[in-house]
Design an enzyme around this catalytic site. Sequence first.
Site, PDB file in Angstrom:
ATOM      1  N   GLY A  15     -72.585  23.727  -9.723  1.00  0.00           N
ATOM      2  CA  GLY A  15     -71.514  24.744  -9.636  1.00  0.00           C
ATOM      3  C   GLY A  15     -71.446  25.552 -10.926  1.00  0.00           C
ATOM      4  O   GLY A  15     -71.590  24.999 -12.011  1.00  0.00           O
ATOM      5  N   ARG A  76     -78.362  24.683  -5.914  1.00  0.00           N
ATOM      6  CA  ARG A  76     -78.596  23.253  -5.728  1.00  0.00           C
ATOM      7  C   ARG A  76     -79.986  23.141  -5.098  1.00  0.00           C
ATOM      8  O   ARG A  76     -80.390  24.023  -4.341  1.00  0.00           O
ATOM      9  CB  ARG A  76     -77.497  22.645  -4.880  1.00  0.00           C
ATOM     10  CG  ARG A  76     -76.145  22.766  -5.602  1.00  0.00           C
ATOM     11  CD  ARG A  76     -75.054  21.931  -5.009  1.00  0.00           C
ATOM     12  NE  ARG A  76     -73.911  21.868  -5.927  1.00  0.00           N
ATOM     13  CZ  ARG A  76     -72.850  22.673  -5.882  1.00  0.00           C
ATOM     14  NH1 ARG A  76     -72.773  23.612  -4.978  1.00  0.00           N
ATOM     15  NH2 ARG A  76     -71.873  22.531  -6.747  1.00  0.00           N
ATOM     16  N   ASP A 107     -73.332  16.151 -13.882  1.00  0.00           N
ATOM     17  CA  ASP A 107     -74.063  14.871 -13.833  1.00  0.00           C
ATOM     18  C   ASP A 107     -75.368  14.950 -13.038  1.00  0.00           C
ATOM     19  O   ASP A 107     -76.381  14.385 -13.435  1.00  0.00           O
ATOM     20  CB  ASP A 107     -73.186  13.798 -13.165  1.00  0.00           C
ATOM     21  CG  ASP A 107     -72.212  13.177 -14.150  1.00  0.00           C
ATOM     22  OD1 ASP A 107     -72.362  13.400 -15.362  1.00  0.00           O
ATOM     23  OD2 ASP A 107     -71.301  12.466 -13.683  1.00  0.00           O
ATOM     24  N   THR A 129     -69.157  22.394 -16.167  1.00  0.00           N
ATOM     25  CA  THR A 129     -68.407  22.229 -14.913  1.00  0.00           C
ATOM     26  C   THR A 129     -66.924  22.446 -15.178  1.00  0.00           C
ATOM     27  O   THR A 129     -66.415  22.034 -16.221  1.00  0.00           O
ATOM     28  CB  THR A 129     -68.604  20.836 -14.278  1.00  0.00           C
ATOM     29  OG1 THR A 129     -67.641  20.672 -13.226  1.00  0.00           O
ATOM     30  CG2 THR A 129     -68.402  19.694 -15.259  1.00  0.00           C
ATOM     31  N   ASP A 131     -64.705  20.955 -13.626  1.00  0.00           N
ATOM     32  CA  ASP A 131     -63.978  19.762 -13.178  1.00  0.00           C
ATOM     33  C   ASP A 131     -63.637  18.755 -14.278  1.00  0.00           C
ATOM     34  O   ASP A 131     -62.854  17.839 -14.045  1.00  0.00           O
ATOM     35  CB  ASP A 131     -64.777  19.043 -12.092  1.00  0.00           C
ATOM     36  CG  ASP A 131     -64.740  19.781 -10.765  1.00  0.00           C
ATOM     37  OD1 ASP A 131     -63.899  20.688 -10.615  1.00  0.00           O
ATOM     38  OD2 ASP A 131     -65.546  19.456  -9.878  1.00  0.00           O
ATOM     39  N   ASP A 133     -65.288  16.365 -15.242  1.00  0.00           N
ATOM     40  CA  ASP A 133     -65.574  15.006 -14.762  1.00  0.00           C
ATOM     41  C   ASP A 133     -66.910  14.467 -15.277  1.00  0.00           C
ATOM     42  O   ASP A 133     -67.636  13.805 -14.554  1.00  0.00           O
ATOM     43  CB  ASP A 133     -65.531  14.972 -13.222  1.00  0.00           C
ATOM     44  CG  ASP A 133     -66.545  15.906 -12.589  1.00  0.00           C
ATOM     45  OD1 ASP A 133     -67.073  16.780 -13.309  1.00  0.00           O
ATOM     46  OD2 ASP A 133     -66.820  15.764 -11.393  1.00  0.00           O
ATOM     47  N   ARG A 175     -63.088  18.243  -6.229  1.00  0.00           N
ATOM     48  CA  ARG A 175     -63.374  17.480  -5.001  1.00  0.00           C
ATOM     49  C   ARG A 175     -63.315  15.981  -5.258  1.00  0.00           C
ATOM     50  O   ARG A 175     -62.924  15.212  -4.413  1.00  0.00           O
ATOM     51  CB  ARG A 175     -64.739  17.888  -4.457  1.00  0.00           C
ATOM     52  CG  ARG A 175     -64.916  17.534  -3.005  1.00  0.00           C
ATOM     53  CD  ARG A 175     -66.141  18.175  -2.427  1.00  0.00           C
ATOM     54  NE  ARG A 175     -66.005  19.604  -2.198  1.00  0.00           N
ATOM     55  CZ  ARG A 175     -67.032  20.415  -1.963  1.00  0.00           C
ATOM     56  NH1 ARG A 175     -68.260  19.959  -1.943  1.00  0.00           N
ATOM     57  NH2 ARG A 175     -66.827  21.690  -1.751  1.00  0.00           N
TER      58      ARG A 175
HETATM   59  P1  ADP Z   1     -73.878  19.071 -10.887  1.00  0.00           P
HETATM   60  O1  ADP Z   1     -74.994  19.255 -11.849  1.00  0.00           O
HETATM   61  O2  ADP Z   1     -72.792  20.070 -11.074  1.00  0.00           O
HETATM   62  O3  ADP Z   1     -73.398  17.632 -10.838  1.00  0.00           O
HETATM   63  P2  ADP Z   1     -75.254  18.653  -8.356  1.00  0.00           P
HETATM   64  O4  ADP Z   1     -74.869  17.229  -8.241  1.00  0.00           O
HETATM   65  O5  ADP Z   1     -75.216  19.507  -7.141  1.00  0.00           O
HETATM   66  O6  ADP Z   1     -74.408  19.451  -9.445  1.00  0.00           O
HETATM   67  O7  ADP Z   1     -76.743  18.667  -8.952  1.00  0.00           O
HETATM   68  C1  ADP Z   1     -77.408  19.879  -9.224  1.00  0.00           C
HETATM   69  C2  ADP Z   1     -78.879  19.717  -8.941  1.00  0.00           C
HETATM   70  O8  ADP Z   1     -79.437  18.733  -9.814  1.00  0.00           O
HETATM   71  C3  ADP Z   1     -79.231  19.215  -7.548  1.00  0.00           C
HETATM   72  O9  ADP Z   1     -79.234  20.230  -6.582  1.00  0.00           O
HETATM   73  C4  ADP Z   1     -80.625  18.678  -7.769  1.00  0.00           C
HETATM   74  O10 ADP Z   1     -81.564  19.717  -7.781  1.00  0.00           O
HETATM   75  C5  ADP Z   1     -80.523  18.095  -9.179  1.00  0.00           C
HETATM   76  N1  ADP Z   1     -80.284  16.648  -9.081  1.00  0.00           N
HETATM   77  C6  ADP Z   1     -79.148  16.018  -8.738  1.00  0.00           C
HETATM   78  N2  ADP Z   1     -79.319  14.683  -8.701  1.00  0.00           N
HETATM   79  C7  ADP Z   1     -80.612  14.452  -9.012  1.00  0.00           C
HETATM   80  C8  ADP Z   1     -81.428  13.282  -9.134  1.00  0.00           C
HETATM   81  N3  ADP Z   1     -80.926  12.079  -8.905  1.00  0.00           N
HETATM   82  N4  ADP Z   1     -82.713  13.451  -9.483  1.00  0.00           N
HETATM   83  C9  ADP Z   1     -83.214  14.680  -9.691  1.00  0.00           C
HETATM   84  N5  ADP Z   1     -82.519  15.813  -9.605  1.00  0.00           N
HETATM   85  C10 ADP Z   1     -81.236  15.719  -9.271  1.00  0.00           C
HETATM   86  O1  F6P Z   2     -67.633  23.335  -9.763  1.00  0.00           O
HETATM   87  C1  F6P Z   2     -66.900  22.234  -9.369  1.00  0.00           C
HETATM   88  C2  F6P Z   2     -66.375  22.417  -7.981  1.00  0.00           C
HETATM   89  O2  F6P Z   2     -65.540  23.502  -8.011  1.00  0.00           O
HETATM   90  C3  F6P Z   2     -65.658  21.223  -7.388  1.00  0.00           C
HETATM   91  O3  F6P Z   2     -64.324  21.134  -7.712  1.00  0.00           O
HETATM   92  C4  F6P Z   2     -65.898  21.394  -5.924  1.00  0.00           C
HETATM   93  O4  F6P Z   2     -65.956  20.152  -5.308  1.00  0.00           O
HETATM   94  C5  F6P Z   2     -67.223  22.070  -5.865  1.00  0.00           C
HETATM   95  O5  F6P Z   2     -67.407  22.726  -7.096  1.00  0.00           O
HETATM   96  C6  F6P Z   2     -67.368  23.025  -4.749  1.00  0.00           C
HETATM   97  O6  F6P Z   2     -68.517  23.807  -4.950  1.00  0.00           O
HETATM   98  P1  F6P Z   2     -69.311  24.525  -3.803  1.00  0.00           P
HETATM   99  O7  F6P Z   2     -68.348  24.922  -2.768  1.00  0.00           O
HETATM  100  O8  F6P Z   2     -69.963  25.649  -4.521  1.00  0.00           O
HETATM  101  O9  F6P Z   2     -70.286  23.506  -3.295  1.00  0.00           O
END
Ligand code: ADP
Ligand code: F6P
Length: 324
Positions: A15, A76, A107, A129, A131, A133, A175
Amino acid sequence: MAKEVKTIGVLTSGGDAPGMNAAIRAVVRTAINKGMSVKGIMRGYAGLLQEEIVDMDGTSVADTIGRGGTILYTARCPEFMMEEGQKKGADICRKHGIDGLVVIGGDGSYRGAGKLSALGINTVGLPGTIDLDIACTDYTIGFDTAINTAMEAIDKVRDTSTSHERCSIIEVMGRHAGYIALWCGIANGAEDILLPERYDGNEQMLINRIIENRKRGKKHHIIINAEGIGHSASMARRIEAATGIETRATILGYMQRGGAPTCKDRMYASIMGAKAVELLCMGKTNRVVAHKHGEFLDFDIQEALNMKKDIPEDQYEISKMLVR
Ligand code: ADP
Ligand code: F6P
């Protein structure tokens, strides 16, 4: 001795968050001022796998520190969760001469960065982020802007709620995490704050409090509800039916993720971006930059991912003490 770093790559993932541009700018300008070149990777890991890689110079980031969103776009990328995708990503970094990569995200993005690091690409993560978090850090890029945006919006809803003597449920983002809800709940003087980490679903308690407050002459009742609990519209209908008090739901939504970053987000993101480049120059990899107990620090990615974080109990308790 650390291998000389000639080219740094930078991407934003997950995000978006206000202040990401300030972090990108700091990475680009610090690297260029240290004599390195910089490649911007568009659309996170998805763009890496598509080789959407552009050369950046000092002027590519001109006029961006005050802009929300991310000039590199974000995405993503399910393909990057697979070993094959990660190997392809590492090969593409090597092909483009990227000696060090800065990943700005949450994360999930750190997990991806950890995988690239294991495949020989030096990586440093920055916490991006709204959030808040991410366990290893007390600060994440974008949180300050998001809470200020939400706070201003909630003040406005509160005005009309008072004029009409209504109850208002205002849903804020988060979320899985209730930090935005908690901060706005306190800053906006909400009567109730519903956090995914704490809410037990006892709607009757809420209803009783609304009725009690109305009897005591309160003109409005503001409930800040975190997205992780959701269902604000149906909750409003049930509360109105049970209390006889007009109740409205407002979902603030994506407006909380956009807009010009606050001074704090610009400043901290700038420092973190510069630190990421310094770490890469020292030959470090698999690190994340954090701000903890008032200091900018860095942690091993796996160590950071294993850390736990929860809503500070004292702040949650204080939020209840401030309501009358
Ligand atoms: P955030 O970075 O905000 O936590 P996401 O959880 O959607 O957002 O992760 C962003 C991107 O990071 C994912 O779409 C994926 O490409 C990559 N990613 C997430 N988890 C893993 C993982 N376990 N191993 C490799 N790449 C990952
Ligand atoms: O960026 C964090 C956040 O706003 C969360 O609070 C929410 O769960 C999520 O992104 C929603 O993102 P999207 O609708 O882009 O998947």
